[in-house]
Design a protein around this motif. Structure first.
Motif, PDB file in Angstrom:
ATOM      1  N   MET A  62       0.776  -1.291  -0.030  1.00  0.00           N
ATOM      2  CA  MET A  62      -0.045   0.156   0.012  1.00  0.00           C
ATOM      3  C   MET A  62       1.052   1.167   0.068  1.00  0.00           C
ATOM      4  O   MET A  62       0.434   2.126  -0.389  1.00  0.00           O
ATOM      5  N   PHE A  66       0.392   4.321  -2.681  1.00  0.00           N
ATOM      6  CA  PHE A  66       0.022   5.491  -2.284  1.00  0.00           C
ATOM      7  C   PHE A  66       1.200   6.489  -2.990  1.00  0.00           C
ATOM      8  O   PHE A  66       0.943   7.464  -3.217  1.00  0.00           O
ATOM      9  N   GLU A  69       0.117   6.967  -6.483  1.00  0.00           N
ATOM     10  CA  GLU A  69      -0.890   7.916  -6.418  1.00  0.00           C
ATOM     11  C   GLU A  69      -0.380   9.478  -6.049  1.00  0.00           C
ATOM     12  O   GLU A  69      -0.511  10.402  -6.959  1.00  0.00           O
ATOM     13  N   LYS A  70       0.469   9.597  -5.387  1.00  0.00           N
ATOM     14  CA  LYS A  70       1.145  10.848  -4.787  1.00  0.00           C
ATOM     15  C   LYS A  70       2.011  11.594  -6.154  1.00  0.00           C
ATOM     16  O   LYS A  70       1.665  12.768  -6.439  1.00  0.00           O
ATOM     17  N   ARG A  73      -0.487  12.601  -8.986  1.00  0.00           N
ATOM     18  CA  ARG A  73      -1.292  13.842  -8.772  1.00  0.00           C
ATOM     19  C   ARG A  73      -0.414  14.956  -9.154  1.00  0.00           C
ATOM     20  O   ARG A  73      -0.819  15.846  -9.610  1.00  0.00           O
ATOM     21  N   LYS A  80      -9.341  13.093 -10.415  1.00  0.00           N
ATOM     22  CA  LYS A  80      -9.425  12.241  -9.587  1.00  0.00           C
ATOM     23  C   LYS A  80      -8.747  11.114  -9.703  1.00  0.00           C
ATOM     24  O   LYS A  80      -8.092  10.806 -10.837  1.00  0.00           O
ATOM     25  N   ILE A  81      -8.248  10.572  -8.548  1.00  0.00           N
ATOM     26  CA  ILE A  81      -7.454   9.391  -8.706  1.00  0.00           C
ATOM     27  C   ILE A  81      -8.488   7.883  -8.436  1.00  0.00           C
ATOM     28  O   ILE A  81      -9.351   8.031  -7.555  1.00  0.00           O
ATOM     29  N   ASN A  82      -8.524   7.007  -9.150  1.00  0.00           N
ATOM     30  CA  ASN A  82      -8.989   5.685  -8.820  1.00  0.00           C
ATOM     31  C   ASN A  82      -8.016   4.641  -8.396  1.00  0.00           C
ATOM     32  O   ASN A  82      -7.053   4.580  -9.233  1.00  0.00           O
ATOM     33  N   VAL A  83      -8.286   3.994  -7.394  1.00  0.00           N
ATOM     34  CA  VAL A  83      -7.655   2.872  -7.034  1.00  0.00           C
ATOM     35  C   VAL A  83      -8.331   1.398  -6.717  1.00  0.00           C
ATOM     36  O   VAL A  83      -9.308   1.760  -6.047  1.00  0.00           O
TER      37      VAL A  83
ATOM     38  N   GLU B  49      -8.804  12.480  -1.677  1.00  0.00           N
ATOM     39  CA  GLU B  49      -7.889  11.398  -2.044  1.00  0.00           C
ATOM     40  C   GLU B  49      -7.360  10.854  -0.948  1.00  0.00           C
ATOM     41  O   GLU B  49      -7.165  11.538   0.073  1.00  0.00           O
ATOM     42  N   THR B  51      -4.221  10.333  -0.642  1.00  0.00           N
ATOM     43  CA  THR B  51      -2.925  10.749  -0.095  1.00  0.00           C
ATOM     44  C   THR B  51      -3.220  12.339   0.221  1.00  0.00           C
ATOM     45  O   THR B  51      -2.210  13.179   0.433  1.00  0.00           O
ATOM     46  N   SER B  85     -11.374   2.225  -4.325  1.00  0.00           N
ATOM     47  CA  SER B  85     -11.470   3.789  -4.032  1.00  0.00           C
ATOM     48  C   SER B  85     -11.712   4.298  -5.213  1.00  0.00           C
ATOM     49  O   SER B  85     -10.721   4.762  -5.770  1.00  0.00           O
ATOM     50  N   LEU B  86     -12.905   5.046  -5.646  1.00  0.00           N
ATOM     51  CA  LEU B  86     -13.137   5.662  -7.125  1.00  0.00           C
ATOM     52  C   LEU B  86     -13.344   7.060  -6.852  1.00  0.00           C
ATOM     53  O   LEU B  86     -12.644   7.810  -6.952  1.00  0.00           O
ATOM     54  N   ASN B  88     -15.414   9.180  -8.351  1.00  0.00           N
ATOM     55  CA  ASN B  88     -15.643  10.191  -9.638  1.00  0.00           C
ATOM     56  C   ASN B  88     -16.909  10.928  -9.571  1.00  0.00           C
ATOM     57  O   ASN B  88     -16.967  11.995  -9.818  1.00  0.00           O
ATOM     58  N   TRP B  95     -14.280   3.462   0.419  1.00  0.00           N
ATOM     59  CA  TRP B  95     -13.737   2.219   0.005  1.00  0.00           C
ATOM     60  C   TRP B  95     -14.866   1.286  -0.449  1.00  0.00           C
ATOM     61  O   TRP B  95     -15.800   0.998   0.676  1.00  0.00           O
TER      62      TRP B  95
END
Lengths: 146, 146
Positions: A62, A66, A69-70, A73, A80-83, B49, B51, B85-86, B88, B95
């Motif tokens: 994780m 992340f 993700e950081k 961005r 938006k971020i999707n994970v 987000e 982060t 985790s989306l 949008n 989550w």
């Protein structure tokens, strides 16, 4: 597992590009024409679920997710971020980390929803260029973590 | 935020059921007729987000997400767990933790893909019953964590 595509630790140029490989995980930039910058963080061993990992392994994975993700961005400025960790087709832990934009092909749906629109070609080309920067920026961030 | 549905900290019975609420997060059982057992772990404050959270907050949230996954596997014996985790549509961290079965409405697609099949009604009814057990089992697991 011999029939698992993620156990085969190679990547064809048309599928994507290896960004970083560690003992436990690897990170790839997915070649997705609609969603430039799409990254995947893959656990190297064949493990189906996050709760099959130890707490420490989970935390390590994780942390990488992340970190991606950081950097994503910072470099791509998505809306938006999707994970997501799904694995219905390939039950081998892999996290999708996806930069989403209000004008992307699937917004506001998921990357697996029906297309809602076409992104203007120059916008896609610009994001494609940014995704090349992402590769170096993720490498630098991971080096900083280690 | 006044126009964010997840900032309104209430839940209508037709939407789902509160399983647990803590200072930072809450866990709900989503009333999804196709996917019984679908849970959501929601960060209470309006934060878009992962982060944007501190490392400690992120760890706390993921501990809860994986606690839900663990209990879900134990109670419902799904073929796969999906974690995502989306945000949008609602950019407020939440989550999705979803028990997936080879005969569920969307398998092997995502819960946001097109329907692929109908699950037999008695099978759905049995899973619905299991999802009631899930509520108590998640409460017990969280009490054990605290």
């Amino acid at each position: 597992m011999t029939n698992c595509t993620l156990c085969k630790d190679d990547i064809k140029p048309e599928e994507g590009q290896l960004i970083w490989r560690g003992d436990d995980c690897r990170i790839i930039l997915v070649n997705d024409l609609d969603l430039p910058g799409f990254c995947r963080v893959i656990w190297n061993r064949h493990v189906p679920e996050m709760t099959d990992l130890t707490g420490g392994e989970r935390e390590h994975l994780m942390t990488l997710v992340f970190a991606v993700e950081k950097v994503m961005r910072h470099v791509m400025h998505p809306d938006k971020i999707n994970v997501a960790s799904l694995g219905n087709m390939v039950p081998h832990i892999h996290w999708h980390v996806i930069p989403r934009f209000k004008d992307d092909a699937f917004f506001p749906g998921t990357a697996w929803s029906n297309k809602t629109q076409e992104t203007p070609v120059p916008v896609l080309a610009m994001r494609q260029q940014k995704s090349a920067e992402l590769v170096d920026a993720i490498k630098a961030e991971i080096a900083f973590l280690a």
